[in-house]
Design a protein around this motif. Structure first.
Motif, mmCIF file in Angstrom:
data_model
loop_
_atom_site.group_PDB
_atom_site.id
_atom_site.type_symbol
_atom_site.label_atom_id
_atom_site.label_comp_id
_atom_site.label_asym_id
_atom_site.label_seq_id
_atom_site.Cartn_x
_atom_site.Cartn_y
_atom_site.Cartn_z
ATOM 1 N N PRO A 1 36.976 24.065 28.750
ATOM 2 C CA PRO A 1 35.571 23.776 29.063
ATOM 3 C C PRO A 1 35.217 22.340 28.683
ATOM 4 C CG PRO A 1 35.727 25.160 27.116
ATOM 5 C CD PRO A 1 37.121 25.036 27.656
ATOM 6 N N LYS B 1 32.826 20.473 25.119
ATOM 7 C CA LYS B 1 32.597 21.677 24.313
ATOM 8 C C LYS B 1 31.938 21.363 22.968
ATOM 9 C CE LYS B 1 37.400 21.954 22.630
ATOM 10 N NZ LYS B 1 38.574 22.856 22.520
ATOM 11 N N ASP C 1 24.088 31.670 30.609
ATOM 12 C CA ASP C 1 25.139 30.746 31.036
ATOM 13 C C ASP C 1 25.104 30.756 32.559
ATOM 14 O OD1 ASP C 1 27.508 29.427 31.659
ATOM 15 O OD2 ASP C 1 28.611 30.307 29.979
ATOM 16 N N HIS D 1 32.890 28.191 28.029
ATOM 17 C CA HIS D 1 31.729 27.867 27.197
ATOM 18 C C HIS D 1 31.173 29.128 26.534
ATOM 19 C CE1 HIS D 1 31.284 24.075 29.752
ATOM 20 N NE2 HIS D 1 31.399 23.638 28.524
ATOM 21 N N ASP E 1 26.290 24.384 33.936
ATOM 22 C CA ASP E 1 27.464 23.536 34.140
ATOM 23 C C ASP E 1 27.652 23.413 35.648
ATOM 24 O OD1 ASP E 1 29.898 22.297 34.264
ATOM 25 O OD2 ASP E 1 30.999 23.798 33.122
#
Length: 312
Positions: free
Chosen positions: A8, A11, A28, A36, A102
């Motif tokens: 990831p 991090k 998430d 993550h 993300d």
């Protein structure tokens, strides 16, 4: 792919963004392989509910296996984050402590040739994150006219030679369909190659980026998802967003700047401003980036930018 092999990005910066926060509930928004998620669940054992969102069935399967030790806490929702955040907002508005978004495509997806995201592997011109969606890169490349292709490459790829690339595609497909990632990459390299020799960048990079963004409506989804994420947060809750190119980062930056302002421009030509209450505090005035050590271990992190805000 083994989820443990997926690294990831950023991090340590992500952990730091939420380190002093007591987290009961977390979202998430791009679960991926769960990299993550495992970091945050390990660091914050107080988490009672962790919502993981993803639209890729294979990513969901990998993440489910990777996060099995937290199966009593983790709930996985299938869909892009606009759809999933909209559904969560109906029941969890103002109740979430932390959200991570993300953006972009994971290395796990890039490395799967059947998804057609990368010109490093020969595969079908697909590029769909969600295989249930109908629009593919093949349809765009083989049916859109030169004007629309030029617009896509210019706006979503910021490709200086957008018209040149579009014209080469339209000419080539008259002979036969452009069916694979290699077909397209070779064609673009022949048409634009001399422009990229000094940049150490494959000539097809920006064209592939543009197609992926359009196929998955990524910028449109992001613009709709950011207000939903903010609505879901509790006061003092935090939102962290990782972007990978200037188009995404610009949308995130401008949204955060607007929400942090204590004044708002009125309509009309007078240029007057009215007072308003800011909704967020920006915790990272400049985007946070990977250090040299992380870039060496994970080259993909080179282009990652992290912005973090706290809801007021």
């Amino acid at each position: 792919m083994n989820p443990s092999e997926h690294i990831p990005v950023l991090k340590e910066l992500i952990l730091k963004a939420f380190e002093d926060l007591e987290i009961s509930s977390f979202i998430d928004a791009t679960l991926g392989a769960g990299g993550h998620a495992s970091l945050l669940l390990n660091r914050h054992p107080e988490i009672k509910k962790y919502y993981g969102l993803d639209q890729d069935p294979e990513a969901i399967a990998l993440a489910s296996a990777h996060l099995s030790k937290w199966q009593d806490k983790v709930e996985i929702l299938k869909g892009n984050f606009e759809i999933s955040l909209f559904e969560l907002e109906k029941t969890h508005k103002g109740q979430i402590d932390g959200i991570l978004m993300d953006l972009g495509v994971s290395s796990m997806q890039l490395d799967r040739r059947e998804k057609g995201f990368s010109f490093r592997f020969e595969g079908p011109l697909d590029m769909r994150m969600n295989p249930e969606e109908s629009l593919t890169a093949f349809e765009i490349v083989n049916t859109y006219d030169v004007k629309e292709l030029t617009r896509i490459f210019k706006i979503y790829g910021e490709e200086p030679k957008a018209f040149q690339a579009a014209k080469a595609i339209c000419k080539a497909r008259n002979e036969k369909p452009i069916a694979t990632t290699k077909d397209l990459a070779d064609l673009i390299e022949k048409a634009l190659g001399k422009n990229y020799k000094k940049l150490h960048l494959h000539p097809a990079t920006l064209i592939f980026q543009a197609l992926r963004l359009v196929v998955n409506r990524e910028l449109e989804v992001l613009e709709k998802a950011l207000p939903l994420a903010l609505s879901l947060l509790k006061p003092k809750g935090r939102l962290a967003v990782i972007s990978f190119h200037s188009l995404e980062d610009r949308i995130v930056k401008q949204f955060f700047q607007q929400e942090a302002l204590d004044k708002e421009r009125t309509s009309g030509l007078s240029g007057l401003f009215i007072d308003k209450d800011p909704t967020i505090k920006i915790l990272s005035r400049k985007p946070l980036i990977a250090d040299d050590e992380e870039i060496k271990l994970n080259p993909r992190s080179r282009s990652a930018k992290l912005r973090v805000i706290e809801k007021i």
